[in-house]
Design a protein around this motif. Structure first.
Motif, PDB file in Angstrom:
ATOM      1  N   GLY A 244      38.205  49.663  43.186  1.00 19.31           N
ATOM      2  CA  GLY A 244      38.575  48.845  42.039  1.00 19.31           C
ATOM      3  C   GLY A 244      40.002  49.161  41.656  1.00 19.31           C
ATOM      4  N   VAL A 245      40.820  48.132  41.424  1.00 29.08           N
ATOM      5  CA  VAL A 245      42.227  48.333  41.064  1.00 29.08           C
ATOM      6  C   VAL A 245      42.503  47.609  39.757  1.00 29.08           C
ATOM      7  N   PHE A 246      43.150  48.324  38.846  1.00 29.39           N
ATOM      8  CA  PHE A 246      43.480  47.811  37.519  1.00 29.39           C
ATOM      9  C   PHE A 246      44.958  47.410  37.522  1.00 29.39           C
ATOM     10  N   ILE A 247      45.229  46.127  37.274  1.00 23.64           N
ATOM     11  CA  ILE A 247      46.601  45.626  37.279  1.00 23.64           C
ATOM     12  C   ILE A 247      46.913  45.002  35.923  1.00 23.64           C
ATOM     13  N   ASN A 248      48.202  44.835  35.660  1.00 27.27           N
ATOM     14  CA  ASN A 248      48.645  44.208  34.419  1.00 27.27           C
ATOM     15  C   ASN A 248      49.640  43.111  34.739  1.00 27.27           C
ATOM     16  N   GLY A 249      49.722  42.131  33.873  1.00 26.18           N
ATOM     17  CA  GLY A 249      50.680  41.054  34.065  1.00 26.18           C
ATOM     18  C   GLY A 249      50.614  40.062  32.931  1.00 26.18           C
ATOM     19  N   GLN A 253      51.075  33.606  38.055  1.00 30.05           N
ATOM     20  CA  GLN A 253      51.720  33.656  39.360  1.00 30.05           C
ATOM     21  C   GLN A 253      52.021  35.094  39.775  1.00 30.05           C
ATOM     22  N   ALA A 254      52.527  35.908  38.841  1.00 34.62           N
ATOM     23  CA  ALA A 254      52.845  37.303  39.150  1.00 34.62           C
ATOM     24  C   ALA A 254      51.579  38.107  39.403  1.00 34.62           C
ATOM     25  N   VAL A 255      50.531  37.841  38.629  1.00 32.10           N
ATOM     26  CA  VAL A 255      49.270  38.547  38.826  1.00 32.10           C
ATOM     27  C   VAL A 255      48.659  38.174  40.178  1.00 32.10           C
ATOM     28  N   ALA A 256      48.713  36.888  40.537  1.00 30.02           N
ATOM     29  CA  ALA A 256      48.181  36.446  41.826  1.00 30.02           C
ATOM     30  C   ALA A 256      48.873  37.158  42.979  1.00 30.02           C
ATOM     31  N   GLU A 257      50.184  37.394  42.847  1.00 26.59           N
ATOM     32  CA  GLU A 257      50.914  38.090  43.900  1.00 26.59           C
ATOM     33  C   GLU A 257      50.472  39.551  43.995  1.00 26.59           C
ATOM     34  N   GLN A 258      50.235  40.183  42.854  1.00 26.38           N
ATOM     35  CA  GLN A 258      49.723  41.550  42.885  1.00 26.38           C
ATOM     36  C   GLN A 258      48.358  41.611  43.565  1.00 26.38           C
ATOM     37  N   LYS A 277      37.869  45.345  44.227  1.00 24.51           N
ATOM     38  CA  LYS A 277      37.739  44.465  43.073  1.00 24.51           C
ATOM     39  C   LYS A 277      38.978  44.632  42.192  1.00 24.51           C
ATOM     40  N   LEU A 278      39.576  43.510  41.783  1.00 24.37           N
ATOM     41  CA  LEU A 278      40.801  43.531  40.981  1.00 24.37           C
ATOM     42  C   LEU A 278      40.493  43.179  39.528  1.00 24.37           C
ATOM     43  N   PHE A 279      40.933  44.052  38.606  1.00 30.58           N
ATOM     44  CA  PHE A 279      40.724  43.854  37.172  1.00 30.58           C
ATOM     45  C   PHE A 279      42.080  43.781  36.468  1.00 30.58           C
ATOM     46  N   MET A 280      42.200  42.896  35.490  1.00 29.16           N
ATOM     47  CA  MET A 280      43.424  42.783  34.694  1.00 29.16           C
ATOM     48  C   MET A 280      43.137  43.128  33.243  1.00 29.16           C
ATOM     49  N   GLY A 281      44.084  43.805  32.587  1.00 32.23           N
ATOM     50  CA  GLY A 281      43.957  44.095  31.169  1.00 32.23           C
ATOM     51  C   GLY A 281      44.107  42.838  30.333  1.00 32.23           C
ATOM     52  N   VAL A 385      41.060  33.492  36.496  1.00 28.55           N
ATOM     53  CA  VAL A 385      40.373  33.833  37.751  1.00 28.55           C
ATOM     54  C   VAL A 385      40.707  32.818  38.837  1.00 28.55           C
ATOM     55  N   GLU A 386      40.682  31.548  38.465  1.00 27.88           N
ATOM     56  CA  GLU A 386      40.963  30.488  39.439  1.00 27.88           C
ATOM     57  C   GLU A 386      42.378  30.594  39.997  1.00 27.88           C
ATOM     58  N   ARG A 387      43.336  30.899  39.152  1.00 26.73           N
ATOM     59  CA  ARG A 387      44.737  30.897  39.567  1.00 26.73           C
ATOM     60  C   ARG A 387      45.186  32.203  40.214  1.00 26.73           C
ATOM     61  N   THR A 388      44.414  33.276  40.037  1.00 26.44           N
ATOM     62  CA  THR A 388      44.887  34.585  40.512  1.00 26.44           C
ATOM     63  C   THR A 388      43.988  35.246  41.542  1.00 26.44           C
ATOM     64  N   ASP A 389      42.747  34.811  41.667  1.00 30.00           N
ATOM     65  CA  ASP A 389      41.737  35.458  42.510  1.00 30.00           C
ATOM     66  C   ASP A 389      41.325  36.816  41.954  1.00 30.00           C
ATOM     67  N   LEU A 390      41.517  37.042  40.665  1.00 26.61           N
ATOM     68  CA  LEU A 390      40.999  38.248  40.025  1.00 26.61           C
ATOM     69  C   LEU A 390      39.478  38.291  40.130  1.00 26.61           C
TER      70      LEU A 390
END
Length: 463
Positions: A244-249, A253-258, A277-281, A385-390
C-alpha cells in the motif's frame, strides 16, 4: 465511472493536532482526549460500524522546529506535539473490534530490526492478522539530534539502509520459523520442533543480526507493508516492497502520474501492477445539504490555523517559510526532508508563495477538501478514482470524531448505493481483505523468497 469498490482508511495520529491544525479548539472536537484509551476504542468501534478498511496512524520521532527556528507555535497549537507511541494503541482497539485493520507508522532509522520484528509480530498475533506497518525512514533533523546524531542520514542513503532493514525482517518473519515448527504437543513435551526453527545470520553493510525470531509465525507473518515516499528513490523502494502506498496531490493529472509511476516500479521489480494499492490523503466535510455543508465548512474555518499548517509544512520541506514575504516565490534548495513534497512546493515556475500557501492551508492542512452534500461528495470521490486509478483514500480528521461519523452516516450509504463501497467485511486478515488472496506475502513479493530458502537450508542440514 469506475465500478471498483473504493478503500478507505481513517488517517489519524496519537496526538492532538494531526493534519488540519487548530481544529482542536472546536467545542465538539475530542482530540485533547487522545491520552484516554476510551477515545481510541470508541473511534475504532465507530470506524468498524462504517466498514472502514483501516485506521492509518501516522507518527514522527522529532518535533517541528524549522518555522521561526522554534517550537513556540508547535507547542501553542499542538502541531503533532505532544505525540504518543502509535503501536501501543493497537491491542486495545483490536480487542474492541473484529475486522478493522491498523496501519502503524514506525521509523526504521532509529530502532534495531530485531526488536521491531517482535513488536509487529506480537501485534499481528493479538489482532489476528489485522496489522500493517507504514515504513518510514524519518525526515526531521530534530529527531536525529534527539537520538544522538549530528544530522540524519542523507535522503537516498536512508532508502539503501531501508532495503537492508527489510531483508533482515523478511529473514526473521518468513525464514526463522518454518510452517509446522509449532507442535504444542503436551504429551510429547515438545512445544516446537527445533529442526524447523532457524537462526538468522545476517552480516550486511548496515546491520549484523545473529538470532532466532522471538515470535512464532503470526497470521500474516509479514504485516501488510505500507510506504509513503514518492521521490524517485522512494518509488523504487515502494515498487519492491510496498503493498500500500500513500500519496498526496492537488490535481488529478499529477496524482494519476504518481499512481502510474508506482505501478510501473512494481512491474519493474517483477510484481504485478495491482500488487500495490494506492491511497490519497483527502479531507471531507459533508452535511445533508450543500448549504449545510458550506455552513459547516465556514464554522470549521473559524477554528483552523493556517499558520500552524505552514509550520508543519516548513519541517516537511526543511525550509523556514516564515522567512518569506507574502508574495515572494518559494525557492527550491536541497534539504534532507521529504524530497517529493519539497519539489512540489519549490519547483521553478510552480508559483507557490506564502500567501498562496496560507490560502491552501485555510483548514490548517494542505490536503484537498471536498465540501458538499452526500451526493456531491460521492460524485467527487468517484471522479478522483476514475481520473487517477487510485484504490482508495486516507481520510483526515477535522472535528473528531464528528468528521468520521458524518462520512459514515451520509457518504457511505451513497457510495454503497452506487456499488462503490462494500456492504460487509470479508473474513480473514488485513492482507486477505484488501487483496482477496492469502494471508501471507504472495510469491511475487521478494520477501516470500526467504520462506523457501529456510526450508532449503533445513533440508540440506538434515540430509
Amino acid at each position: 465511472m469506475s465500478r471498483k469498490q473504493i478503500l478507505f482508511n481513517a488517517f489519524n495520529m496519537n496526538c492532538v493536532g494531526h493534519i488540519n491544525h487548530g481544529l482542536w479548539t472546536h467545542p465538539r472536537d475530542r482530540s485533547i482526549e487522545f491520552n484516554s484509551l476510551e477515545y481510541w476504542t470508541d473511534l475504532a468501534r465507530l470506524l468498524e460500524r462504517g466498514l472502514f478498511d483501516g485506521l492509518f496512524i501516522a507518527d514522527i520521532a522529532g518535533v517541528y522546529d524549522v518555522y521561526r527556528q522554534s517550537v513556540e507555535l508547535t507547542l501553542r497549537e499542538a502541531i503533532q506535539l505532544p505525540v504518543n507511541d502509535p503501536l501501543m494503541l493497537v491491542s486495545a482497539m483490536a480487542g474492541a473490534t473484529r475486522h478493522l485493520g491498523f496501519g502503524v507508522t514506525a521509523s526504521l532509522s532509529y530502532e534495531p530490526p530485531y526488536l521491531l520484528a517482535r513488536r509487529l509480530s506480537t501485534l499481528d498475533h493479538l489482532s489476528r492478522g489485522r496489522v500493517g506497518w507504514n515504513i518510514v525512514t524519518g525526515y526531521l533533523e530534530s529527531a536525529a539530534r534527539a537520538l544522538g546524531l549530528e544530522r540524519q542520514v542523507e535522503h537516498d542513503r536512508r532508502y539503501d539502509q531501508a532495503d537492508e532493514y527489510l531483508e533482515v525482517l523478511y529473514k526473521l518473519w518468513e525464514g526463522s520459523w518454518e510452517d509446522g515448527a509449532v507442535l504444542e504437543d503436551r504429551a510429547g513435551r515438545r512445544y516446537a520442533d527445533p529442526a524447523r526453527v532457524h537462526k538468522v545470520e545476517h552480516h550486511g553493510e548496515f546491520y549484523r543480526v545473529e538470532g532466532y525470531h522471538l515470535c512464532t509465525p503470526s497470521p500474516q507473518r509479514t504485516p501488510l507493508l505500507f510506504q509513503a515516499g514518492t521521490s524517485e528513490r522512494g518509488r523504487r523502494f515502494a515498487g519492491r516492497h510496498a503493498e500500500g502506498v500513500f500519496i498526496n496531490g492537488q490535481q488529478p493529472q499529477a496524482v494519476a502520474e504518481q499512481v502510474r509511476q508506482v505501478r510501473a516500479e512494481a512491474v519493474a521489480a517483477g510484481r504485478p501492477a495491482d500488487a500495490v494499492k494506492l491511497f490519497m490523503g483527502l479531507t471531507v466535510i459533508v452535511a445533508p445539504s450543500a448549504a449545510e455543508a458550506r455552513d459547516k465548512h465556514a464554522e470549521y474555518l473559524r477554528h483552523a490555523n493556517p499558520e500552524a499548517g505552514l509550520a508543519h509544512l516548513s519541517s516537511s520541506i526543511g525550509i523556514d517559510l516564515d522567512a518569506y514575504d507574502l508574495d515572494e516565490p518559494i525557492r527550491y534548495r536541497k534539504t534532507n526532508a521529504i524530497e517529493s513534497v519539497a519539489k512540489t512546493f519549490t519547483a521553478p515556475g510552480s508559483g507557490w508563495t506564502k500567501r498562496k500557501l496560507l490560502e491552501q492551508h485555510a483548514l490548517g492542512g494542505r490536503y484537498p477538501a471536498i465540501v458538499g452534500s452526500p451526493q456531491q461528495v460521492a460524485d467527487a470521490i468517484a471522479e478522483w478514482v476514475e481520473r487517477t486509478d487510485l484504490d482508495g483514500f486516507n481520510l483526515t480528521r477535522t472535528v473528531t470524531p464528528e468528521s468520521y461519523a458524518d462520512f459514515i452516516d451520509l457518504v457511505v450509504p451513497e457510495l454503497q448505493d452506487r456499488g462503490l463501497y462494500k456492504t460487509a467485511y470479508a473474513e480473514g486478515s488485513l492482507r486477505e481483505k484488501l487483496f482477496a488472496a492469502g494471508a501471507r506475502l504472495p510469491a511475487s513479493h521478494p520477501g516470500a523468497a526467504w520462506r523457501a530458502l529456510s526450508r532449503t537450508d533445513a533440508r540440506a542440514r538434515r540430509a
